[in-house]
Design a protein around this motif. Structure first.
Motif, mmCIF file in Angstrom:
data_model
loop_
_atom_site.group_PDB
_atom_site.id
_atom_site.type_symbol
_atom_site.label_atom_id
_atom_site.label_comp_id
_atom_site.label_asym_id
_atom_site.label_seq_id
_atom_site.Cartn_x
_atom_site.Cartn_y
_atom_site.Cartn_z
ATOM 1 N N LYS A 65 -0.986 0.309 -11.030
ATOM 2 C CA LYS A 65 -2.413 0.483 -10.749
ATOM 3 C C LYS A 65 -2.741 1.965 -10.775
ATOM 4 C CE LYS A 65 -5.999 -1.337 -7.856
ATOM 5 N NZ LYS A 65 -6.305 -2.042 -6.618
ATOM 6 N N GLU A 66 -3.853 2.271 -11.442
ATOM 7 C CA GLU A 66 -4.241 3.680 -11.600
ATOM 8 C C GLU A 66 -5.317 4.050 -10.588
ATOM 9 O OE1 GLU A 66 -4.519 5.643 -15.673
ATOM 10 O OE2 GLU A 66 -6.606 5.595 -15.026
ATOM 11 N N THR A 67 -5.252 5.276 -10.150
ATOM 12 C CA THR A 67 -6.245 5.768 -9.186
ATOM 13 C C THR A 67 -6.423 7.272 -9.347
ATOM 14 O OG1 THR A 67 -6.741 6.009 -6.827
ATOM 15 C CG2 THR A 67 -4.442 6.051 -7.419
ATOM 16 N N ASN A 68 -7.517 7.752 -8.821
ATOM 17 C CA ASN A 68 -7.724 9.208 -8.811
ATOM 18 C C ASN A 68 -7.259 9.807 -7.491
ATOM 19 O OD1 ASN A 68 -8.950 9.326 -11.353
ATOM 20 N ND2 ASN A 68 -10.888 8.645 -10.479
ATOM 21 N N GLY A 69 -7.089 8.954 -6.503
ATOM 22 C CA GLY A 69 -6.776 9.442 -5.157
ATOM 23 C C GLY A 69 -5.298 9.576 -4.890
ATOM 24 N N LYS B 149 -4.828 11.877 -12.931
ATOM 25 C CA LYS B 149 -4.866 10.509 -12.408
ATOM 26 C C LYS B 149 -3.461 10.129 -11.980
ATOM 27 C CE LYS B 149 -8.939 8.988 -14.816
ATOM 28 N NZ LYS B 149 -9.585 7.949 -15.626
ATOM 29 N N SER C 42 -3.716 7.381 -2.796
ATOM 30 C CA SER C 42 -3.189 6.117 -2.261
ATOM 31 C C SER C 42 -3.644 4.988 -3.160
ATOM 32 C CB SER C 42 -3.683 5.894 -0.829
ATOM 33 O OG SER C 42 -5.066 5.663 -0.840
ATOM 34 N N SER C 43 -2.898 3.943 -3.140
ATOM 35 C CA SER C 43 -3.263 2.794 -3.970
ATOM 36 C C SER C 43 -2.573 1.540 -3.438
ATOM 37 C CB SER C 43 -2.851 3.052 -5.415
ATOM 38 O OG SER C 43 -3.360 2.033 -6.234
ATOM 39 N N THR D 151 -0.801 6.831 -11.356
ATOM 40 C CA THR D 151 -0.514 5.413 -11.559
ATOM 41 C C THR D 151 0.647 5.021 -10.666
ATOM 42 O OG1 THR D 151 -1.226 5.603 -13.844
ATOM 43 C CG2 THR D 151 0.027 3.636 -13.268
ATOM 44 N N THR E 181 0.849 -1.199 0.000
ATOM 45 C CA THR E 181 0.000 0.000 0.000
ATOM 46 C C THR E 181 0.880 1.242 0.000
ATOM 47 O OG1 THR E 181 -1.598 -1.219 1.310
ATOM 48 C CG2 THR E 181 -1.891 1.159 1.228
#
Lengths: 873, 252
Positions: A168-172, A154, A174-175, A156, A138
């Motif tokens: 892994k792609e995210t808008n936030g 975005k 954290s991922s 990644t 994480t």
């Protein structure tokens, strides 16, 4: 770009004569954007016929640039996040253009956004699940820069193992990335890329050994072993949370005494190893310790510390030796009425009790009576300590003994403590005789900050102090600490509570003899009082009122009262007066007469304020009576002897007892009572209200004539127009008047007259008016009716009995008693609104020589019965 | 700077430096012996400078070598740690395997099976032995795959054996990758080790008993290989990472 435009041109050849380039641009906010409009497939128009619109607004032609006869460009600043349309239009220069308007326009949508910012503070963590490290890693990071709705940024997350890549792609911000297994001992590279339509940017790369991202569970199965032979040591064992092959760990240990939050950390150099046990040393015997352990990757700078393990608690064995001595102290209280002091001896356990204290021995030696064997004996005081007692870091305070000590006597007290192993050194204390005052410390100053109380003082001059005892007391609880003789400032080490007033004293000790203390009061933190001051009395005037209040009880102050603020309100206008904290009464002036006021008092500390209940009052309609001393006697006589009888000339006295004493405590009516017809004469006009008369059924000439019939005047304030109503308004010879009214006055004094009141007190048989030819008073004829008349007021003002001068009810005539009762009633009546009759009662002015306590008393109660009594006339 | 150049410089200084004109004149008046003395002094200075430069160069080499040596040691240390981890996991796997094969599980592992890779490391030179480790590890991958497939039919999908087989298999690939990487860092000019004899030979179709026996033998052999790898890496640590220092020392 050009190709695409041409393609577009070709495709729209049959339709549009205007084309904008670029098509559908994504623009960076804050930059300038240039678009070009081209004319195609027509000679109808030229570039000069073109114009630009941004949404509905035409762009100024100053921003246009003519490229050639068929191309016009515009440059606009990119502002705002919202997308907009940019149109290229053509003026209607010909019929063809007019008829084919749709072919002479073209628009593009401007999408606006910000370039992505470089993500910062990337950190990644893989936690332990069961006996392994989770394969999920994480990561969190800090977004940098702004993002618009149309051009969202975005992120990644990239995780690169040796030979494998994950993303892994995210808008936030954290991922998580799931790996097949957690790649122990393998290099790993992690970074995050922020990207949108305007660009992309990578954060810094974390290139580390995979184990650098690991956070394991805390060590489990922590066992603490106490060994009898090592009273100052505890052995800790634990289990590694994860196998060594996965991760080699280093450990950290902390411990504290049970109940304390002050952790002691074992130096890392001692535990910075792959260990499973550790021996804590230099602990205190017979003390409960709480121990916690945590761990991390043994490689320096790699990995995260685990959470702390659960508490492991153990008591160290009792020590073999009791070192130190008890901390003996005393509390001296003065005994009232006798020349004695009450002395209570208290003690704290020795600092190093090294075990549970089982008993104390105390010996009190009278200095003048040393030879007495009794005083030489040690008294044994057993102490029953539970297991938990020693668990607190606070030292126990034990009450030893209480003695009454004559002021002129002095004693010497010795105390020793015992644990299971042995006896402590002896502590001693001298209580000098009262007259023997040793110099106190000087300039004691106390301040509060950081939730603690700090003291400083100056050593007494010309005296060699051996130590100081700093004592603090509150709510019957006393604690103390000792400071060495060089100390002149310290902090109180006990657990002090907020909003509690502590009396802090510094006692200099001169070789065991305690000097006079210097004391100050202080709060660790002040708050608003829990309640406001209680308004206990008021003295009404026409334009002023004196309010008297009680201080807030000490335990509810929660701070030092800095001021009182008196608020009073008439209608919607609120006034306030601030008075010093040492005030408990204040006269509000410049009030309007006959006006209702609401008043309340607010007490303030530096922590806030609290207000009293609302207190309503009516100012008097008329001012206070002021009788001249000259007429005082006659007034008194009249007041006491002049009956309010319509026509005394027509009456005969059946019984007369000239020896009947005139009661000194005859109801002390005042002009304000306004209810005694007799009173009217002795008061100025202000004392009688229009309303009174209006409200009375006795609003008759007769009433008025009666009102003035007494003829006892002399009031210094007899100038009211009302006086002119009377047809017998003679100033009157005092003596004559008095003489002529003796019988009636005596009737009144006999209480027979007062018996008309609905007090239901039996009439005294001393005087009788039965032979009178005049009609009986209503109350005489219809006592029930009188009761009814007065019932309302009797209920509301049950202080009426105060004015009933019967032998049986002597007690109740006591002014103080009456006042007290009246106050009780008043409290009950506080919320009630005043109505005319109450106004009467409110507008009471004390007569001279009358206890102010009587002030709010009589009016209504004495008034109403008389009203009733007179009504039939 | 060479001694000759220094001499030239000195003469140039006499030509242009007025302040030292007198000294230069005096020296010029002196005979050739004086000149030769100057030359000798300059040659000595030049020699000293040359020595200093040599020492600096050697020291620099030593620093680089020490750094490389540390890098080598770290890489090898990590490889060794991973080997031990796979070793531990393979031991655990065998226990799980035996526990999940039912009765006579102990017997399965005592049978000899053909077509299972040799656990012994071959070669004389460190490079050959490292290459051998890599090749042997890679040789086991298809066998793991076969065992996994066989056990998938024999075990329930939630069986810990399957998870452990996956873990050991993946971890072995990591180990092989790490060893290859280490090999390439040590011997960048040598080809990446690959099985010489082409793809590993897998056994023909087997019955359940044969599958159980085969699986156990594969795991057991693999465990032996890991023990050998672990031993070999410890030996290589001394040979590969320290030898460079020795070489540098010899150079000095």
């Amino acid at each position: 770009m050009i190709n695409s435009v041409l393609l577009f041109c070709l495709s729209s050849e049959l339709y549009n004569h205007l084309v904008i380039t670029p098509q559908s641009p994504v623009l960076e906010i804050g930059t300038n954007f240039t678009a070009t409009c081209m004319i195609i497939n027509t000679d109808e128009i030229t570039a000069k016929d073109l114009y630009w619109n941004l949404s509905d607004i035409t762009v100024s032609n100053k921003q246009y640039t003519k490229i050639n006869s068929s191309s016009l460009s515009v440059t606009i600043p990119v502002i705002g996040e919202k997308h907009e349309w940019l149109f290229c239009f053509c003026k209607e220069v010909s019929n063809y253009v007019y008829l084919n308007r749709s072919k002479f326009r073209h628009g593009i949508i401007l999408t606006k956004g910000y370039r992505p910012g470089k993500p910062e503070n990337l950190s990644c963590e893989a936690v332990q699940v069961k006996m392994e490290i989770s394969s999920t890693i994480t990561c969190v990071w800090k977004k940098v820069g702004r993002s618009s709705t149309d051009v969202p940024t975005k992120y990644t997350l990239y995780v690169k193992e040796l030979g494998r890549n994950h993303s892994k792609e995210t808008n936030g911000n954290s991922s998580q990335v799931n790996l097949e297994i957690f790649p122990h001992h393998m290099p790993m590279e992690i970074w995050v890329e922020a990207h949108n339509k305007l660009g992309r940017i990578e954060s810094g790369h974390l290139s580390k050994d995979a184990d650098s991202f690991v956070k394991t569970n805390p060590p489990s199965d922590i066992k603490v072993i106490s060994e009898k032979t090592f009273p100052t040591s505890l052995l800790i064992n634990w289990t590694h949370p994860i196998a060594e092959e996965y991760l080699k760990l280093t450990y950290q240990i902390r411990f504290c005494q049970n109940g304390s939050q002050s952790w002691t950390y074992v130096p890392l150099v001692d535990t910075d190893k792959y260990i499973q046990s550790f021996r804590l040393q230099n602990l205190r015997p017979d003390t409960v310790y709480v121990i916690q352990v945590c761990c991390k990757n043994a490689r320096r700078g790699h990995g995260y510390w685990s959470n702390w393990s659960t508490n492991a608690t153990m008591r160290t064995p009792e020590g073999s030796k009791l070192t130190g001595k008890p901390d003996l102290w005393r509390i001296i209280t003065k005994v009232d009425g006798v020349n004695e002091r009450q002395v209570r001896f208290i003690t704290k356990d020795p600092v190093f009790a090294n075990g549970r204290i089982q008993r104390f021995h105390i010996k009190i030696q009278d200095k003048k009576d040393k030879v007495k064997s009794r005083s030489e004996e040690w008294e044994r005081i057993p102490v029953n300590r539970s297991e938990a007692d020693g668990s607190s870091s606070q030292r126990e305070i034990t009450f030893l003994k209480q003695i009454d000590l004559a002021d002129e006597r002095s004693v010497r007290v010795y105390v020793t403590a015992f644990n299971s192993v042995g006896e402590s050194a002896q502590a001693s204390l001298f209580i000098p005789d009262k007259a023997y005052d040793l110099a106190p410390v000087e300039g004691l100053n106390l301040s509060s900050h950081g939730g603690q109380l700090w003291l400083e003082w100056k050593a007494p001059k010309n005296k060699a102090v051996s130590e100081y005892v700093v004592e603090w007391a509150a709510n019957g609880w006393t604690d103390w600490q000792r400071e060495n003789r060089t100390t002149t400032h310290t902090v109180i080490k006990g657990n002090l509570e907020k909003f509690v007033c502590y009396t802090v004293s510094v006692h200099p000790v001169y070789s065991g003899w305690t000097g006079k203390p210097a004391s100050v009061q202080a709060f660790v933190e002040e708050g608003a009082p829990l309640e406001g001051p209680e308004i206990v009395d008021r003295k009404l005037g026409r334009n002023d009122v004196e309010l008297v209040w009680k201080e807030i009880p000490q335990d509810k102050r929660r701070g030092f009262i800095t001021k009182y603020t008196i608020f009073y309100k008439n209608g919607s206008k609120t006034h306030s007066v601030t008075v010093p904290a040492n005030t408990t009464s204040y006269t509000l002036t410049s009030l309007s007469g006959n006006t209702r006021y609401d008043a309340w008092i607010s007490a303030s500390t530096i922590g806030g304020s609290a207000r009293s209940l609302n207190h309503s009052f009516w100012t008097l309609k008329y001012g206070e009576c002021k009788r001249s001393p000259r007429i005082e006697m006659s007034w008194l006589i009249k007041e006491n002897f002049w009956p309010q009888i319509p026509n005394p000339g027509e009456s005969t006295i059946g019984t007369w007892s000239p020896h009947h004493p005139v009661k000194a405590d005859t109801p002390k009516e005042n002009c304000l009572s306004g209810i005694s017809v007799l009173d009217v004469d002795v008061c100025d006009g202000k004392c009688v209200f229009e309303e009174d008369k209006a409200s009375l059924p006795l609003k008759k000439d007769k009433y008025l004539s009666e009102e003035h019939s007494s003829g006892i005047g002399g009031s210094s304030c007899m100038s009211s127009p009302r006086q002119s109503v009377s047809d017998s308004d003679e100033g009157g010879d005092m003596a004559d008047t008095t003489a002529s009214t003796v019988q009636y006055s005596s009737v009144m004094a006999s209480n027979g007259y007062k018996g008309q009141t609905p007090s239901s007190q039996p009439q005294q048989a001393i005087f009788s008016r039965s032979e009178s030819t005049q009609p009986l008073l209503d109350s005489e004829e219809n006592p029930d009716m009188l009761l009814q008349e007065g019932s309302k007021h009797s209920q509301r003002f049950p202080r009426q009995p105060c004015f009933t001068h019967t032998a049986q009810n002597k007690d109740s005539t006591d002014p103080a008693d009456c006042h007290q009762r009246e106050m009780e009633q008043q409290e009950l009546l506080e919320p009630l609104d005043f109505y005319p009759l109450e106004e009467d009662s409110e507008q009471t002015t004390p007569t001279e020589g009358q206890s102010a306590d009587w002030l709010p008393a009589a009016p209504a109660s004495s008034y109403m019965p008389q009203r009733g009594g007179y009504r039939p006339q | 700077m060479c001694g000759f150049c220094l001499l030239k410089k000195f003469e140039k200084q006499c030509d242009y430096d007025e302040s030292s004109q007198f000294a230069c004149d005096t020296e010029r008046r002196m005979n050739g012996h004086v000149k030769s003395m100057h030359f000798q002094q300059l040659m000595e200075t030049a020699a000293a400078l040359l020595s200093l430069l040599l020492v600096m160069a050697v020291d620099s080499t030593r620093t680089v070598a020490a750094s490389r040596n540390q890098e080598c040691g770290n890489s090898l240390q990590q490889t060794l740690k991973l080997t031990r981890l796979v070793q531990k996991e393979s031991v655990d796997l065998i226990k799980t395997y035996k526990a999940s094969q039912g009765e006579m599980a102990e017997l399965f592992c005592k049978v000899t099976v053909a077509d299972v890779p040799d656990p012994n490391i071959s070669g004389l030179e460190p490079s050959e032995r490292l290459a051998s480790i890599s090749i042997h590890l890679q040789a086991f991958f298809p066998h793991f795959k076969r065992v996994y497939e066989q056990q998938t039919d024999l075990q329930s999908p939630t069986s810990p054996l399957l998870a452990e087989l996956t873990t050991v298999s993946t971890r072995s690939k990591n180990l092989a990758t790490l060893i290859n990487s280490f090999y390439q860092s040590l011997f960048p000019n040598l080809p990446v080790p690959e099985p010489a004899g082409g793809p590993t030979t897998l056994p023909p179709p087997q019955n359940v008993f044969q599958q159980k026996v085969y699986g156990c033998v594969v795991l057991k052999t693999y465990k032996e290989l890991l023990a050998n790898v672990s031993r070999e890496l410890r030996t290589l640590k001394n040979k590969v990472c320290r030898r460079r220092i020795q070489i540098n020392t010899l150079f000095l």
